[in-house]
Design a protein around this motif. Structure first.
Motif, PDB file in Angstrom:
ATOM      1  N   GLN A  53      38.258  40.658  26.290  1.00 51.53           N
ATOM      2  CA  GLN A  53      37.486  40.953  25.084  1.00 51.53           C
ATOM      3  C   GLN A  53      36.018  40.739  25.405  1.00 51.53           C
ATOM      4  O   GLN A  53      35.641  39.702  25.960  1.00 51.53           O
ATOM      5  CB  GLN A  53      37.887  40.051  23.929  1.00 51.53           C
ATOM      6  N   ILE A  54      35.208  41.734  25.046  1.00 57.00           N
ATOM      7  CA  ILE A  54      33.768  41.661  25.270  1.00 57.00           C
ATOM      8  C   ILE A  54      33.078  41.878  23.941  1.00 57.00           C
ATOM      9  O   ILE A  54      33.436  42.796  23.191  1.00 57.00           O
ATOM     10  CB  ILE A  54      33.307  42.730  26.275  1.00 57.00           C
ATOM     11  N   GLY A  55      32.076  41.052  23.670  1.00 59.36           N
ATOM     12  CA  GLY A  55      31.282  41.203  22.461  1.00 59.36           C
ATOM     13  C   GLY A  55      29.833  41.501  22.808  1.00 59.36           C
ATOM     14  O   GLY A  55      29.215  40.759  23.578  1.00 59.36           O
ATOM     15  N   VAL A  56      29.325  42.608  22.284  1.00 64.38           N
ATOM     16  CA  VAL A  56      27.915  42.990  22.434  1.00 64.38           C
ATOM     17  C   VAL A  56      27.454  43.607  21.117  1.00 64.38           C
ATOM     18  O   VAL A  56      28.265  44.070  20.311  1.00 64.38           O
ATOM     19  CB  VAL A  56      27.681  44.000  23.583  1.00 64.38           C
ATOM     20  N   GLY A  81      33.930  44.905  21.383  1.00 63.90           N
ATOM     21  CA  GLY A  81      33.673  44.851  19.953  1.00 63.90           C
ATOM     22  C   GLY A  81      32.306  44.291  19.635  1.00 63.90           C
ATOM     23  O   GLY A  81      31.534  43.930  20.519  1.00 63.90           O
ATOM     24  N   GLN A  82      32.047  44.241  18.362  1.00 60.46           N
ATOM     25  CA  GLN A  82      30.775  43.717  17.866  1.00 60.46           C
ATOM     26  C   GLN A  82      30.660  42.233  18.179  1.00 60.46           C
ATOM     27  O   GLN A  82      31.594  41.469  17.941  1.00 60.46           O
ATOM     28  CB  GLN A  82      30.692  43.929  16.351  1.00 60.46           C
ATOM     29  N   GLY A  83      29.532  41.828  18.726  1.00 61.70           N
ATOM     30  CA  GLY A  83      29.308  40.422  19.065  1.00 61.70           C
ATOM     31  C   GLY A  83      28.066  40.291  19.910  1.00 61.70           C
ATOM     32  O   GLY A  83      27.203  41.157  19.912  1.00 61.70           O
ATOM     33  N   GLY A  84      27.998  39.217  20.659  1.00 59.05           N
ATOM     34  CA  GLY A  84      26.837  39.002  21.510  1.00 59.05           C
ATOM     35  C   GLY A  84      25.561  38.902  20.690  1.00 59.05           C
ATOM     36  O   GLY A  84      25.594  38.551  19.506  1.00 59.05           O
ATOM     37  N   LEU A  85      24.454  39.269  21.330  1.00 60.44           N
ATOM     38  CA  LEU A  85      23.164  39.130  20.664  1.00 60.44           C
ATOM     39  C   LEU A  85      22.126  39.995  21.363  1.00 60.44           C
ATOM     40  O   LEU A  85      22.100  40.072  22.587  1.00 60.44           O
ATOM     41  CB  LEU A  85      22.731  37.655  20.731  1.00 60.44           C
ATOM     42  N   ARG A  89      11.965  41.597  22.299  1.00 66.46           N
ATOM     43  CA  ARG A  89      10.871  41.097  23.130  1.00 66.46           C
ATOM     44  C   ARG A  89       9.787  40.544  22.206  1.00 66.46           C
ATOM     45  O   ARG A  89       9.488  41.132  21.171  1.00 66.46           O
ATOM     46  CB  ARG A  89      10.318  42.211  24.002  1.00 66.46           C
ATOM     47  N   PRO A  90       9.216  39.406  22.549  1.00 63.38           N
ATOM     48  CA  PRO A  90       8.213  38.774  21.678  1.00 63.38           C
ATOM     49  C   PRO A  90       7.029  39.689  21.348  1.00 63.38           C
ATOM     50  O   PRO A  90       6.526  39.687  20.238  1.00 63.38           O
ATOM     51  CB  PRO A  90       7.748  37.562  22.475  1.00 63.38           C
ATOM     52  N   GLU A  91       6.654  40.498  22.321  1.00 63.94           N
ATOM     53  CA  GLU A  91       5.517  41.399  22.095  1.00 63.94           C
ATOM     54  C   GLU A  91       5.926  42.688  21.387  1.00 63.94           C
ATOM     55  O   GLU A  91       5.079  43.515  21.056  1.00 63.94           O
ATOM     56  CB  GLU A  91       4.803  41.705  23.417  1.00 63.94           C
ATOM     57  N   GLY A  92       7.237  42.853  21.145  1.00 67.58           N
ATOM     58  CA  GLY A  92       7.733  44.010  20.411  1.00 67.58           C
ATOM     59  C   GLY A  92       7.769  45.299  21.205  1.00 67.58           C
ATOM     60  O   GLY A  92       8.039  46.358  20.664  1.00 67.58           O
ATOM     61  N   VAL A  93       7.533  45.241  22.510  1.00 66.53           N
ATOM     62  CA  VAL A  93       7.507  46.436  23.355  1.00 66.53           C
ATOM     63  C   VAL A  93       8.592  46.321  24.412  1.00 66.53           C
ATOM     64  O   VAL A  93       8.769  45.264  25.015  1.00 66.53           O
ATOM     65  CB  VAL A  93       6.125  46.583  24.045  1.00 66.53           C
ATOM     66  N   GLY A  94       9.332  47.395  24.623  1.00 67.16           N
ATOM     67  CA  GLY A  94      10.368  47.395  25.650  1.00 67.16           C
ATOM     68  C   GLY A  94      11.741  47.078  25.080  1.00 67.16           C
ATOM     69  O   GLY A  94      11.914  46.892  23.874  1.00 67.16           O
ATOM     70  N   ASN A  95      12.695  47.029  25.980  1.00 66.16           N
ATOM     71  CA  ASN A  95      14.090  46.772  25.594  1.00 66.16           C
ATOM     72  C   ASN A  95      14.298  45.320  25.197  1.00 66.16           C
ATOM     73  O   ASN A  95      13.671  44.421  25.749  1.00 66.16           O
ATOM     74  CB  ASN A  95      15.028  47.087  26.763  1.00 66.16           C
ATOM     75  N   ALA A  96      15.192  45.127  24.261  1.00 60.95           N
ATOM     76  CA  ALA A  96      15.597  43.769  23.892  1.00 60.95           C
ATOM     77  C   ALA A  96      16.388  43.157  25.047  1.00 60.95           C
ATOM     78  O   ALA A  96      16.963  43.869  25.871  1.00 60.95           O
ATOM     79  CB  ALA A  96      16.471  43.805  22.638  1.00 60.95           C
ATOM     80  N   THR A  97      16.421  41.842  25.108  1.00 66.48           N
ATOM     81  CA  THR A  97      17.318  41.155  26.026  1.00 66.48           C
ATOM     82  C   THR A  97      18.713  41.222  25.412  1.00 66.48           C
ATOM     83  O   THR A  97      18.899  40.870  24.248  1.00 66.48           O
ATOM     84  CB  THR A  97      16.892  39.687  26.221  1.00 66.48           C
ATOM     85  N   VAL A  98      19.662  41.696  26.191  1.00 67.74           N
ATOM     86  CA  VAL A  98      21.040  41.859  25.734  1.00 67.74           C
ATOM     87  C   VAL A  98      21.862  40.675  26.218  1.00 67.74           C
ATOM     88  O   VAL A  98      21.840  40.345  27.413  1.00 67.74           O
ATOM     89  CB  VAL A  98      21.642  43.175  26.272  1.00 67.74           C
ATOM     90  N   ILE A  99      22.589  40.053  25.316  1.00 68.23           N
ATOM     91  CA  ILE A  99      23.497  38.968  25.674  1.00 68.23           C
ATOM     92  C   ILE A  99      24.914  39.412  25.314  1.00 68.23           C
ATOM     93  O   ILE A  99      25.173  39.822  24.184  1.00 68.23           O
ATOM     94  CB  ILE A  99      23.156  37.668  24.931  1.00 68.23           C
ATOM     95  N   ALA A 100      25.797  39.351  26.304  1.00 68.73           N
ATOM     96  CA  ALA A 100      27.210  39.692  26.115  1.00 68.73           C
ATOM     97  C   ALA A 100      28.050  38.437  26.287  1.00 68.73           C
ATOM     98  O   ALA A 100      27.710  37.564  27.085  1.00 68.73           O
ATOM     99  CB  ALA A 100      27.641  40.739  27.134  1.00 68.73           C
ATOM    100  N   VAL A 101      29.126  38.361  25.541  1.00 69.54           N
ATOM    101  CA  VAL A 101      30.101  37.279  25.715  1.00 69.54           C
ATOM    102  C   VAL A 101      31.448  37.906  26.060  1.00 69.54           C
ATOM    103  O   VAL A 101      31.729  39.042  25.674  1.00 69.54           O
ATOM    104  CB  VAL A 101      30.212  36.386  24.462  1.00 69.54           C
ATOM    105  N   ALA A 102      32.248  37.157  26.809  1.00 73.02           N
ATOM    106  CA  ALA A 102      33.532  37.701  27.241  1.00 73.02           C
ATOM    107  C   ALA A 102      34.595  36.616  27.275  1.00 73.02           C
ATOM    108  O   ALA A 102      34.296  35.446  27.518  1.00 73.02           O
ATOM    109  CB  ALA A 102      33.399  38.318  28.635  1.00 73.02           C
ATOM    110  N   SER A 103      35.826  37.036  27.017  1.00 72.33           N
ATOM    111  CA  SER A 103      36.971  36.160  27.244  1.00 72.33           C
ATOM    112  C   SER A 103      37.996  36.950  28.047  1.00 72.33           C
ATOM    113  O   SER A 103      38.141  38.165  27.879  1.00 72.33           O
ATOM    114  CB  SER A 103      37.570  35.650  25.935  1.00 72.33           C
TER     115      SER A 103
END
Length: 114
Positions: A53-56, A81-85, A89-103
Motif C-alpha cells: 500500500q502506497i499513500g501519496v 491511494g490518497q495519503g502522504g503529503l 516550496r517556501p518561495e512558492g516557485v517550483g514543484n512541491a516536495t512529495v512525501i510518500a508512505v508505504a506498507s
C-alpha cells in the motif's frame, strides 16, 4: 498467513516525482530490515506474497510498473491511494516536495506446507 508488515517513507525533494517518492518509501521499508522469513518457513523467496500500500497526495501520478521493479523477488500486489503529503516550496516557485508512505505485508500460502 501474514508473517510481517514493514513501513517506509520516501521523498522527491525537488522534482515532484510521485513514482520516485513511492519507490524510495518501499526501499526504506525493505532495506532497513533483513528478515529471512522465506527460509524460516521453507519457502523460496519468490514465493513471498507482498501486499503493498502506497499513500501519496496524487495517486494517479504513480507508475505502478516502476514501483513493482523495486522488489528483487516475491509477487507484489500494489495499491496506491490518497495519503502522504505535498509540502509547497517556501518561495512558492517550483514543484512541491512529495512525501510518500508505504506498507508492505509479507505472507505465504501456508497450505503449501504440509
Amino acid at each position: 498467513m501474514r508473517i510481517l508488515t514493514e513501513f517506509g517513507m520516501g521523498t522527491s525533494l525537488r522534482r515532484g516525482d510521485y513514482t520516485e517518492a513511492a519507490c524510495r518509501a518501499l526501499r526504506d521499508a525493505l532495506w532497513h530490515n533483513s528478515i529471512n522469513a522465506a527460509e524460516l518457513f521453507g519457502f523460496a523467496k519468490e514465493d513471498m506474497r507482498l501486499a503493498v500500500q502506497i499513500g501519496v497526495a496524487e495517486p494517479d501520478l504513480v507508475d505502478v510498473g516502476k514501483v513493482a521493479e523495486v522488489f528483487p523477488y516475491g509477487v507484489p500486489e500494489i495499491t496506491v491511494g490518497q495519503g502522504g503529503l505535498d509540502v509547497p516550496r517556501p518561495e512558492g516557485v517550483g514543484n512541491a516536495t512529495v512525501i510518500a508512505v508505504a506498507s508492505i505485508t509479507v505472507s505465504f500460502d501456508m497450505e503449501r506446507v504440509a
